[in-house]
Design a protein around this motif. Structure first.
Motif: not given
Length: 238
Positions: A39-67
């Protein structure tokens, strides 16, 4: 005349990795819908649920504003700039990925899930020096008012990004309404309902529905029930 788009919660794309359950308003990962790329400059809108003790491992980003905006629980952040921080409900986090950054996100609570919004905005300036910030936000102590949580201006309330975008959140009591004015000509607004039922210019929205509106100077949000929502005011062309 204003143009609009409605995305009901149950029409979003999704991913279930067991430890991660994610609903995608816009195309992301294995979910692709040519009518829902951004939607225009809005590229991603994710609604995430992460279980206890878990997570996203190290990963790269560039040229993006991440909120990131936590809704329940707390999320630990680590990145290649040396930042280690925990964000929880009542806070907002931003990364300007710029020339490139690695980061990881983990739910340090072993039993309770963490729920958060992951939002990506295309920047108006490329290859900047990566940066990180987080700020407190409080919408419940000021009901029936817009609370600015993001803008293009470092001196404003909330965090700032490299884009002519403004985010506001609000907690509306039943039968209250708010008038919203688009910040910049050429911008549109995407409204995401976090809790409750609201109407925008007569369009009914329920929990986790999204509604985009542009070619207008503003709109009215009316609460049919107690409600919380996020307004993302972004350039439609950039």
């Amino acid at each position: 005349m204003a143009q609009t788009v409605l995305h009901k919660a149950n029409t979003r794309g999704g991913a279930d990795h067991g430890w991660l359950k994610s609903s995608h308003t816009f195309s992301f990962g294995s979910y692709f819908n040519p009518e829902r790329v951004q939607f225009g400059a809005l590229r991603v809108l994710n609604d995430d649920t992460v279980d206890g003790g878990r997570g996203f491992g190290e990963h790269p980003h560039d040229n993006m504003e991440i909120i990131s905006i936590p809704l329940e629980g707390a999320l630990e952040h680590k990145d290649s700039m040396g930042n280690v921080a925990t964000i929880e409900r009542g806070e907002i986090q931003v990364m300007s990925a710029g020339t490139g950054i690695y980061h990881a996100e983990d739910n340090k609570d072993k039993s309770l899930p963490v729920k958060f919004l992951q939002i990506w905005i295309f920047p108006n300036k490329r290859n900047v020096t990566p940066r990180y910030d987080q700020k407190k936000i409080d919408i419940t102590s000021t009901p029936n008012q817009l609370v600015q949580v993001l803008s293009p201006n470092p001196d404003d309330a909330g965090v700032w990004i490299y884009q002519y975008a403004w985010f506001n959140m609000a907690s509306l009591e039943q039968k209250h309404q708010i008038e919203y004015t688009i910040h910049k000509k050429g911008n549109g607004a995407y409204i995401f309902v976090l809790e409750g039922d609201v109407e925008i210019n007569g369009q009914l929205l329920n929990k986790r529905d999204g509604y985009g509106i542009w070619d207008t100077e503003g709109f009215t949000v009316f609460a049919n029930t107690d409600a919380e929502f996020l307004i993302m005011d972004v350039p439609m062309e950039f």
